[in-house]
Each structure stands twice: as C-alpha cells, then as structure tokens.
Design a protein around this motif. Sequence first.
Motif, PDB file in Angstrom:
ATOM      1  N   ALA A  99     -30.384 -48.572 -22.715  1.00 32.15           N
ATOM      2  CA  ALA A  99     -29.990 -47.776 -21.403  1.00 32.15           C
ATOM      3  C   ALA A  99     -29.201 -48.780 -20.501  1.00 32.15           C
ATOM      4  O   ALA A  99     -27.962 -48.297 -19.968  1.00 32.15           O
ATOM      5  CB  ALA A  99     -31.150 -47.019 -20.885  1.00 32.15           C
ATOM      6  N   ALA A 100     -29.619 -49.894 -20.239  1.00 33.09           N
ATOM      7  CA  ALA A 100     -29.119 -50.811 -19.394  1.00 33.09           C
ATOM      8  C   ALA A 100     -27.685 -51.353 -20.010  1.00 33.09           C
ATOM      9  O   ALA A 100     -26.987 -51.462 -18.878  1.00 33.09           O
ATOM     10  CB  ALA A 100     -30.068 -51.906 -19.070  1.00 33.09           C
ATOM     11  N   PHE A 101     -27.813 -51.691 -21.248  1.00 33.42           N
ATOM     12  CA  PHE A 101     -26.615 -52.070 -21.614  1.00 33.42           C
ATOM     13  C   PHE A 101     -25.390 -51.056 -21.616  1.00 33.42           C
ATOM     14  O   PHE A 101     -24.206 -51.681 -21.281  1.00 33.42           O
ATOM     15  CB  PHE A 101     -26.968 -52.533 -23.122  1.00 33.42           C
ATOM     16  CG  PHE A 101     -25.702 -53.398 -23.680  1.00 33.42           C
ATOM     17  CD1 PHE A 101     -25.789 -54.881 -23.786  1.00 33.42           C
ATOM     18  CD2 PHE A 101     -24.570 -52.790 -24.493  1.00 33.42           C
ATOM     19  CE1 PHE A 101     -24.923 -55.673 -24.409  1.00 33.42           C
ATOM     20  CE2 PHE A 101     -23.630 -53.470 -25.008  1.00 33.42           C
ATOM     21  CZ  PHE A 101     -23.504 -54.865 -24.793  1.00 33.42           C
ATOM     22  N   ARG A 102     -25.980 -49.933 -22.051  1.00 34.74           N
ATOM     23  CA  ARG A 102     -24.751 -48.826 -21.816  1.00 34.74           C
ATOM     24  C   ARG A 102     -24.088 -48.795 -20.273  1.00 34.74           C
ATOM     25  O   ARG A 102     -23.089 -48.542 -20.209  1.00 34.74           O
ATOM     26  CB  ARG A 102     -25.416 -47.649 -22.321  1.00 34.74           C
ATOM     27  CG  ARG A 102     -25.378 -47.324 -23.767  1.00 34.74           C
ATOM     28  CD  ARG A 102     -25.939 -45.905 -24.305  1.00 34.74           C
ATOM     29  NE  ARG A 102     -25.998 -45.706 -25.358  1.00 34.74           N
ATOM     30  CZ  ARG A 102     -24.994 -45.229 -26.340  1.00 34.74           C
ATOM     31  NH1 ARG A 102     -23.872 -44.986 -25.935  1.00 34.74           N
ATOM     32  NH2 ARG A 102     -25.355 -45.005 -27.704  1.00 34.74           N
ATOM     33  N   GLN A 103     -25.217 -48.759 -19.497  1.00 35.30           N
ATOM     34  CA  GLN A 103     -24.826 -48.601 -18.062  1.00 35.30           C
ATOM     35  C   GLN A 103     -23.824 -49.896 -17.633  1.00 35.30           C
ATOM     36  O   GLN A 103     -22.649 -49.464 -16.977  1.00 35.30           O
ATOM     37  CB  GLN A 103     -25.918 -48.602 -17.145  1.00 35.30           C
ATOM     38  CG  GLN A 103     -25.445 -48.540 -15.725  1.00 35.30           C
ATOM     39  CD  GLN A 103     -26.898 -48.356 -14.796  1.00 35.30           C
ATOM     40  OE1 GLN A 103     -27.819 -48.613 -15.214  1.00 35.30           O
ATOM     41  NE2 GLN A 103     -26.425 -48.032 -13.546  1.00 35.30           N
ATOM     42  N   LYS A 104     -24.058 -51.112 -18.291  1.00 38.29           N
ATOM     43  CA  LYS A 104     -23.328 -52.227 -17.843  1.00 38.29           C
ATOM     44  C   LYS A 104     -21.915 -52.163 -18.744  1.00 38.29           C
ATOM     45  O   LYS A 104     -20.803 -52.426 -18.033  1.00 38.29           O
ATOM     46  CB  LYS A 104     -23.941 -53.146 -18.272  1.00 38.29           C
ATOM     47  CG  LYS A 104     -23.251 -54.729 -17.795  1.00 38.29           C
ATOM     48  CD  LYS A 104     -24.094 -55.810 -17.894  1.00 38.29           C
ATOM     49  CE  LYS A 104     -23.594 -57.243 -17.474  1.00 38.29           C
ATOM     50  NZ  LYS A 104     -23.075 -57.445 -16.095  1.00 38.29           N
ATOM     51  N   TYR A 105     -21.947 -51.851 -20.022  1.00 37.97           N
ATOM     52  CA  TYR A 105     -20.773 -52.244 -20.594  1.00 37.97           C
ATOM     53  C   TYR A 105     -20.410 -50.835 -21.371  1.00 37.97           C
ATOM     54  O   TYR A 105     -19.021 -50.986 -21.920  1.00 37.97           O
ATOM     55  CB  TYR A 105     -20.916 -52.941 -21.892  1.00 37.97           C
ATOM     56  CG  TYR A 105     -21.452 -54.405 -21.689  1.00 37.97           C
ATOM     57  CD1 TYR A 105     -20.528 -55.217 -20.967  1.00 37.97           C
ATOM     58  CD2 TYR A 105     -22.994 -54.942 -21.739  1.00 37.97           C
ATOM     59  CE1 TYR A 105     -20.835 -56.373 -20.550  1.00 37.97           C
ATOM     60  CE2 TYR A 105     -23.117 -56.068 -21.303  1.00 37.97           C
ATOM     61  CZ  TYR A 105     -22.326 -56.986 -20.837  1.00 37.97           C
ATOM     62  OH  TYR A 105     -22.632 -58.283 -20.545  1.00 37.97           O
ATOM     63  N   GLY A 106     -20.621 -49.577 -21.086  1.00 37.65           N
ATOM     64  CA  GLY A 106     -20.256 -48.501 -21.569  1.00 37.65           C
ATOM     65  C   GLY A 106     -20.247 -48.198 -23.061  1.00 37.65           C
ATOM     66  O   GLY A 106     -19.378 -47.149 -23.698  1.00 37.65           O
ATOM     67  N   LYS A 107     -21.242 -48.773 -23.786  1.00 36.80           N
ATOM     68  CA  LYS A 107     -21.245 -48.712 -24.994  1.00 36.80           C
ATOM     69  C   LYS A 107     -22.574 -49.272 -25.753  1.00 36.80           C
ATOM     70  O   LYS A 107     -23.214 -50.076 -24.752  1.00 36.80           O
ATOM     71  CB  LYS A 107     -20.208 -49.352 -25.858  1.00 36.80           C
ATOM     72  CG  LYS A 107     -20.088 -50.876 -25.688  1.00 36.80           C
ATOM     73  CD  LYS A 107     -18.696 -51.308 -26.234  1.00 36.80           C
ATOM     74  CE  LYS A 107     -18.476 -52.792 -26.051  1.00 36.80           C
ATOM     75  NZ  LYS A 107     -17.500 -53.439 -26.684  1.00 36.80           N
ATOM     76  N   PRO A 108     -23.129 -48.957 -26.821  1.00 42.51           N
ATOM     77  CA  PRO A 108     -24.533 -49.411 -26.982  1.00 42.51           C
ATOM     78  C   PRO A 108     -24.413 -50.662 -27.518  1.00 42.51           C
ATOM     79  O   PRO A 108     -23.223 -51.216 -27.765  1.00 42.51           O
ATOM     80  CB  PRO A 108     -24.774 -48.457 -28.370  1.00 42.51           C
ATOM     81  CG  PRO A 108     -23.603 -48.106 -28.872  1.00 42.51           C
ATOM     82  CD  PRO A 108     -22.533 -47.856 -27.668  1.00 42.51           C
ATOM     83  N   PRO A 109     -25.442 -51.560 -27.447  1.00 44.03           N
ATOM     84  CA  PRO A 109     -25.446 -53.008 -27.880  1.00 44.03           C
ATOM     85  C   PRO A 109     -25.285 -53.121 -29.378  1.00 44.03           C
ATOM     86  O   PRO A 109     -25.961 -52.421 -30.084  1.00 44.03           O
ATOM     87  CB  PRO A 109     -26.721 -53.516 -27.392  1.00 44.03           C
ATOM     88  CG  PRO A 109     -27.568 -52.412 -27.316  1.00 44.03           C
ATOM     89  CD  PRO A 109     -26.717 -51.146 -26.824  1.00 44.03           C
ATOM     90  N   GLU A 110     -24.673 -54.115 -29.827  1.00 44.77           N
ATOM     91  CA  GLU A 110     -24.637 -54.406 -31.206  1.00 44.77           C
ATOM     92  C   GLU A 110     -26.009 -55.453 -31.368  1.00 44.77           C
ATOM     93  O   GLU A 110     -26.371 -55.878 -30.455  1.00 44.77           O
ATOM     94  CB  GLU A 110     -23.351 -55.015 -31.608  1.00 44.77           C
ATOM     95  CG  GLU A 110     -23.082 -55.058 -33.191  1.00 44.77           C
ATOM     96  CD  GLU A 110     -23.311 -56.377 -33.854  1.00 44.77           C
ATOM     97  OE1 GLU A 110     -23.333 -56.565 -35.037  1.00 44.77           O
ATOM     98  OE2 GLU A 110     -23.794 -57.264 -33.075  1.00 44.77           O
TER      99      GLU A 110
END
Length: 408
Positions: free
Chosen positions: A293-304
């Motif tokens: 959730a935090a990664f999506r908020q920061k980068y606009g996509k899920p983390p690899e």
Amino acid sequence: MTNRRTVLKAGAAGALALGFPSVVRAQSGAIKIGHLTPLTGFLGALGEYAVMGIKMATEEINAAGGVLGRKLDVMSEDSVNPATASTKAQRMLERDGVEFLMGEINSASAQTIMQVAARNKKLFLQIGARSDVLRGKNCNRYTFHVDIPVTVMVNAAGQALLRDGHIKGKRIFALTSDYLFGHDLAKAAKAFIAANGGTIVGDELTATDTTDFSPFLLKIRQAKPDLVATNLGGNQVTNFVKQYAEFGLPYQVAGFNLNTADAWAAGEGNLAGIWPTVWHHDLDTPGTKAFVAAFRQKYGKPPENHAWIEYVSLKIMAQAINATKGTDTEKLIAYFESQAEFDLLKARKGYFRSWDHQLIQEAFPFTVKPKGQAKDKWDILAFGAAVPAANQPLESINPSKELNACSM
C-alpha cells in the motif's frame, strides 16, 4: 548509465516498523552505505525497482529518527558489469567512506564485489544475485546473501512441475543464459530433472544480449519436446516468451527463474507455465499489505520482488546496527551468524545460516492467470502456496552442508 549516481537521503515518508528496537540518540553524522545494482543492460529494469525499494526504506528509517540517532545516506550507483562493479565498490570504501556495501543482482558482478569486501574486511550484504557458487565454493565470511539461491528456485518450481506431471518420463528442451547465473541454474535444473525421471533432449546456451530467439524456437519446433524449460535471466525471459507466443508452439513452457517485472513486461496472453519467486505483492500477510500500500502510494504501481528484497534488506541492516550499537563489520558478522530472526513480511521470519551466510526463508511457485482474468497489467500471476510447507523446516529446500562447497 555509467557513472550514474543517486544519493538517497531522508524523505518525508510514513514509517513502516519492522520491529527493530527504538533508536538510541548518541552518535552523530550519517551512516554512509554503498549500494550497487544494475541500472542498464538486460537487468536494468530490475535494478530500477531495487533503487525504489531501498530508497523507500531509507526514507522511512530516517523519518523515524534514523538508526542510533544517525541518518542513513545510501549512495546508489549502476554496477554496469563485473569490472566496473569492482572498481566502484573499492572507490566507495576508499574515497566515499561507506561503512559497508549492499546490493547487486548480476551474479558475476556480485562475485567481484565479494572479493572487494573480503580484501577490505568490510561487510557486503549481497541482496539479489542467486548463483549457488556465491554461497558455495566462492563464499567468504564478509558476505551475506539475502535472495534465494538457484537450488531453491529449482526446487520451488520443480516440485510444482513434478506434481503436475511435467517431469517424470518427459522430454525436456532447455535454454540457458550464457553467464555465471545461467550456468549455475542449468546445473541445478538438470540435476533435478535427471533425479526425477526426465530427459534433456535439447540444451542451448544464449548470450545475455540476445534479442532474437527465432533460431532457438526453430530448434524447439524440430525437437518437439514435452516441456520447454528456460534458465534465462532478466529481460531475456520477456523477449523469449513473447516470441514463443508469436510462433504459436504448442509445448508446455516453464522456467526456473522469472522476476515479476519481466513477467509484467511479457504482457497478458504471452506468459504461461510454472515459475518460482521469492516474494509477490499478493502475499497475504499484514507486513506485505502495508508495504504494498505504501509503495503504491509513493510510486503508483505495485512493488516488484527486487523492490521488496532491497526494502527488507535495509531494514535487516538497521536491526543489526541497532543490536550491535554500531557499524563494526566484525560485530555485524557475529550478529548475523547468531541466527537472529528478521521480519521479511512473510508468514515466517528468516535467519542467516552461520556456515554459508545464506538467508533461510520461504519461496513460492506461481502460474499465470487465464487471459481475461487480470484486473490490471500487474495482476497476471496466480500466486502459489509457500514452500516449504508450514510444518516443514525452512532449510529443507536449501542445499545441505554436505552438498555445499562453502568453506570459510
């Protein structure tokens, strides 16, 4: 991008705690960390995610007050190739004054950084390179390995392939990246296939800069195997599966290495088969959900998966520095060798084995969702259950001491 340098400093990000002790405000001055990862070439897309992950962890730790009251100053650079990686690692230690080294994805580059770390008697947390020999015959006491080794990847995917009837009595065509990682992966895959009743009917090496796989696809068509098993790396997998789909070959495809960024790049409808991974953003744990959730908020996509592993690796280092009250390499080595546990955002915590410095953790097989079922371009994978199972020892899928040539 040669000479590219990104200095990752404090940011205003929300803190995701991974359970390491509260900071002690004693020392001053930033803790400098040298971070190397490929940002160009066939592994460049994975390296970009690696930088995102370690940057996010840096910002969270610094926003929470740092470690021992000191901010983290992570210097990320493109490792480019093994020779450049070695030169940059030495310069980071000598000129830039970093306390230790982190990173890498390319196994050949990781090997040269390991040598620099040993010469300088400084810790290297080797994050993303998977070759068995790094934690086998080429191991050293200054290097610890976070990602799963190729034997674990082969076991994770291989058990699923065996279960579904794709190994025993089957004719298998293998395609392998011609560098350290690919050779190691092929060796483990061949051993698994032979031990479980399969037969290799084709065995092809391909250069890491190969983009046209049509000569190999023609050989596969001629061989008519039951299974095509790939031991490829980085965007090679993406290019191969796209071209395989275009050729319309009917043979089952599987692989013993696939990072989610490369799976996403392949696109819906092009990827099929059974593959292994160390982590996936659909993992149903509170830690993973918060991180995603935090990664999506920061980068606009899920983390690899390389974003995840760099993120947890910096949190591992923060825990170790807190526990040892500093950045002394010998004390950090002793802490890691004590088999202290680390939250990896999975169902089970991980720990480093004292004798080969491998992080012992769960792995996962995955398959591909039928065309039309994905909610978005990142939702094409069907995530499998963890291996080993909850009632089995974590070490059961790793090379045993008897089968590992590591000697420190």
